[in-house]
Design an enzyme around this catalytic site. Structure first.
Site, PDB file in Angstrom:
ATOM      1  N   SER A 125       0.823  -1.217   0.000  1.00 12.20           N
ATOM      2  CA  SER A 125       0.000   0.000   0.000  1.00 12.20           C
ATOM      3  C   SER A 125       0.855   1.264   0.000  1.00 12.20           C
ATOM      4  O   SER A 125       1.926   1.301   0.605  1.00 12.20           O
ATOM      5  CB  SER A 125      -0.882  -0.003   1.249  1.00 12.20           C
ATOM      6  OG  SER A 125      -1.430   1.263   1.494  1.00 12.20           O
ATOM      7  N   GLU A 127       0.212   3.671   1.720  1.00 17.23           N
ATOM      8  CA  GLU A 127       0.252   4.138   3.108  1.00 17.23           C
ATOM      9  C   GLU A 127       1.599   3.811   3.766  1.00 17.23           C
ATOM     10  O   GLU A 127       1.933   4.363   4.813  1.00 17.23           O
ATOM     11  CB  GLU A 127      -0.892   3.518   3.925  1.00 17.23           C
ATOM     12  CG  GLU A 127      -2.272   4.060   3.583  1.00 17.23           C
ATOM     13  CD  GLU A 127      -2.518   5.481   4.095  1.00 17.23           C
ATOM     14  OE1 GLU A 127      -1.946   5.859   5.125  1.00 17.23           O
ATOM     15  OE2 GLU A 127      -3.287   6.213   3.446  1.00 17.23           O
ATOM     16  N   TYR A 149      -1.828   0.589  10.498  1.00 15.84           N
ATOM     17  CA  TYR A 149      -2.070  -0.089   9.223  1.00 15.84           C
ATOM     18  C   TYR A 149      -0.844   0.016   8.321  1.00 15.84           C
ATOM     19  O   TYR A 149      -0.383  -0.974   7.750  1.00 15.84           O
ATOM     20  CB  TYR A 149      -3.292   0.542   8.542  1.00 15.84           C
ATOM     21  CG  TYR A 149      -3.481   0.097   7.098  1.00 15.84           C
ATOM     22  CD1 TYR A 149      -4.041  -1.139   6.803  1.00 15.84           C
ATOM     23  CD2 TYR A 149      -3.091   0.919   6.044  1.00 15.84           C
ATOM     24  CE1 TYR A 149      -4.216  -1.550   5.483  1.00 15.84           C
ATOM     25  CE2 TYR A 149      -3.261   0.527   4.725  1.00 15.84           C
ATOM     26  CZ  TYR A 149      -3.819  -0.711   4.450  1.00 15.84           C
ATOM     27  OH  TYR A 149      -3.973  -1.115   3.149  1.00 15.84           O
TER      28      TYR A 149
END
Length: 324
Positions: A125, A127, A149
């Protein structure tokens, strides 16, 4: 020749449903792993449910993963399952780590034990970049995650690299930037906006409460991005790839387009609510997908305005049906 078989974890999610459609269209046998729970939602795959084989398994239970691999013998495994909502990862950091980080290890280890020739895709990801150290972000950009996360995804990413290098496995990570669609969960800001716009336009709501309107993301269409996942596993050599549009837009721009599409001004309806502010914000994500363009021949087909319009249209349709 017998068709190729693919196992998709997280098949009931946005990406899993688009990937299943994509693989079915290419003649694959598709096996989808679902967790046994009282609230399994098959809404996104209902239209193809009779064409896929659903099996029960859990990323928290390696034995269940070994059983699935032994019974179905897939040629490719796509690990899309995770606790994938960033906001939830603060109140549930341990669960996020168990599924999004250690779950990857359990699945990789199950592949290694059953058949290390299976090709493995890990859903990494954007992120992971978090507090970005360079713009745009590419495969070599250092990670600086800003949520439990993001931290868990960094672990999942590096354990995939480690199994590739330790055991010679065809294990690849796709570092996907934000990808949206009408199948996005209502808890995600893009879908929250498109659904909110539909409800306001149809007279059901009078306001839409959001957090940081200035956060900027590189938003693409999930249906375009699943093709990149597949292309990665068709390569002779496993490598990691950034998948992105190379454009960045703010939450405010998304609101402007979405409300504008139905002839409304977002400033009349959007209310800033502190409850939706993150403890540590990621301000700017924008990906450089030139490696994917050169090596995979992949590029996004759907523009940002087309994506917003597609989501608003779908939610107008959905809300109208619910009103009947």
């Amino acid at each position: 020749m017998a068709p190729k078989r693919a196992l998709i974890t997280g098949i009931t999610g946005q990406d899993g449903s688009y990937l299943a459609e994509f693989l079915l269209a290419r003649g694959y046998e598709v096996i989808g792993m679902v967790r046994r729970s009282s609230t399994v939602n098959f809404e996104r795959i209902r239209h193809i449910q009779d064409k896929i084989t659903l099996v029960s398994g859990d990323l928290l239970d390696e034995v269940s993963l070994i059983h699935i691999l032994r019974e179905h013998r897939p040629h490719e495994v796509y690990n899309l399952a995770a606790q994938s909502f960033v906001q939830t990862s603060w109140p549930q950091p341990v669960f996020t780590g168990e599924t999004t980080a250690l779950g990857v290890t359990r699945l990789l280890d199950a592949v290694r034990i059953v058949d290390p020739e299976i090709r493995f895709y890990q859903a990494s990801s954007s992120e992971m970049f978090g507090k970005v150290v360079e713009v745009p972000q590419k495969e070599t950009t250092p990670f600086y995650p800003r949520s439990p996360y993001g931290v868990a995804k960094v672990y999942g990413h590096w354990i995939t690299v480690n199994y590739r290098e330790s055991y010679g496995m065809h294990a690849t990570s796709g570092i996907l930037f934000n990808h949206e669609s009408p199948r996005r969960g209502l808890e995600f800001v893009t879908r929250k906006i498109s659904h909110g716009v539909a409800r306001i336009k149809l007279g059901l709501d009078e306001e839409l409460r959001l957090g940081n309107l200035e956060a900027r993301r590189d938003w693409g269409f999930a249906g375009d991005y699943v093709e990149a996942m597949w292309l990665m596993l068709q390569q002779d050599q496993p490598e990691d790839y950034v998948i992105a549009t190379g454009e960045t837009h703010s939450v405010r721009e998304f609101c402007e387009l979405a409300f504008g599409y139905v002839g409304l001004d977002y400033r009349d309806y959007v209310v800033i609510d502190q409850r939706f502010m993150r403890p540590a914000e990621v301000d700017l994500l924008i990906g450089d997908a030139s490696k994917a363009r050169q090596k995979l021949g992949w590029q996004p087909r759907t523009t940002f305005p087309e994506l917003v319009q597609m989501m608003v249209e779908a939610d107008l349709q959905l809300v109208k049906e619910q009103m009947r």
